[in-house]
Design an enzyme around this catalytic site. Sequence first.
Site, PDB file in Angstrom:
ATOM      1  N   ASP A   1      -0.949   0.030  -1.348  1.00 16.83           N
ATOM      2  CA  ASP A   1      -1.304  -0.378  -0.230  1.00 16.83           C
ATOM      3  C   ASP A   1      -0.227  -1.450   0.226  1.00 16.83           C
ATOM      4  O   ASP A   1       0.595  -1.769  -0.837  1.00 16.83           O
ATOM      5  CB  ASP A   1      -2.579  -1.364  -0.456  1.00 16.83           C
ATOM      6  CG  ASP A   1      -3.042  -2.073   0.790  1.00 16.83           C
ATOM      7  OD1 ASP A   1      -3.018  -1.496   1.866  1.00 16.83           O
ATOM      8  OD2 ASP A   1      -3.411  -3.371   0.520  1.00 16.83           O
TER       9      ASP A   1
ATOM     10  N   ASP B   1      -5.521  -3.545  -3.060  1.00 20.49           N
ATOM     11  CA  ASP B   1      -6.059  -4.769  -3.699  1.00 20.49           C
ATOM     12  C   ASP B   1      -7.322  -5.067  -3.096  1.00 20.49           C
ATOM     13  O   ASP B   1      -7.863  -6.247  -2.883  1.00 20.49           O
ATOM     14  CB  ASP B   1      -5.275  -6.099  -3.307  1.00 20.49           C
ATOM     15  CG  ASP B   1      -4.896  -6.296  -1.744  1.00 20.49           C
ATOM     16  OD1 ASP B   1      -4.872  -5.202  -1.130  1.00 20.49           O
ATOM     17  OD2 ASP B   1      -4.791  -7.334  -1.562  1.00 20.49           O
TER      18      ASP B   1
ATOM     19  N   ASP C   1       0.075  -4.954   2.380  1.00 20.12           N
ATOM     20  CA  ASP C   1      -0.256  -6.320   2.303  1.00 20.12           C
ATOM     21  C   ASP C   1      -1.090  -6.512   1.201  1.00 20.12           C
ATOM     22  O   ASP C   1      -2.127  -6.124   0.947  1.00 20.12           O
ATOM     23  CB  ASP C   1      -1.025  -6.996   3.453  1.00 20.12           C
ATOM     24  CG  ASP C   1      -0.381  -6.913   4.759  1.00 20.12           C
ATOM     25  OD1 ASP C   1       0.402  -7.879   5.225  1.00 20.12           O
ATOM     26  OD2 ASP C   1      -0.175  -5.682   5.317  1.00 20.12           O
TER      27      ASP C   1
END
Length: 224
Positions: free
Chosen positions: A7, A167, A9
Amino acid sequence: MKAVLFDLDGTLIDTAQDFIRIIQNMCREENRDVVDAALIRTQVSEGARAMVKLVYPELDVNDPVFLAHRQRFLDIYGANIAVDTDLFDGMYPLLEALESHQIPWGIVTNKPRWLSEALLKALNLTERCAVLVCPEDVSKTKPDPEPMYLAAQQIHVNAKDCIYVGDHPRDIDAGRNANMYTILAAYGYLPLEHKDDLTAWHADCIVNTVQELHKVVSQLVNIT
């Protein structure tokens, strides 16, 4: 495992400080209470709408006034995309280790392509990244597995031979839905409503630091 996908950001790149600066400046310009930096950080993975909503909680997200504020936020961010942004501490050595062993790495993100490409260019990662899959590339975004399968296809690796690091619960769900090995980046921008019980995300592995991620990934791709 033959490839590593991230991923963007909150997993590969630490973009929070730029978002914090922009949102807090918007608060000051509107003479509103300044939103706490820690709260903004938890909303980064939810996108521009969620962050702008912190400034204008009374506005409906479909209100033309809200949409104008959101566009202004995006314009400011696009023009100042990597002022205080960099790879997470320890990520450069991990990427270098993967590259030195010809293990492709790439990105699957819900961040718009124009911003993702600008960010990679600013950090000199464009040529190093083997694949970048953004919302514009698919009909369904994460947690649907479509972008995961597309990324694997573009680097000519079977999805089951890919690691996906994220995240947010949708990252882990997307990876699991594509039969990838999933790693929860607990050092990232964990959403408030999901951070108390990380085991409930059902990731294959949880790491608390990039250094720990480096160790786990190295073992999985057999470059120890």
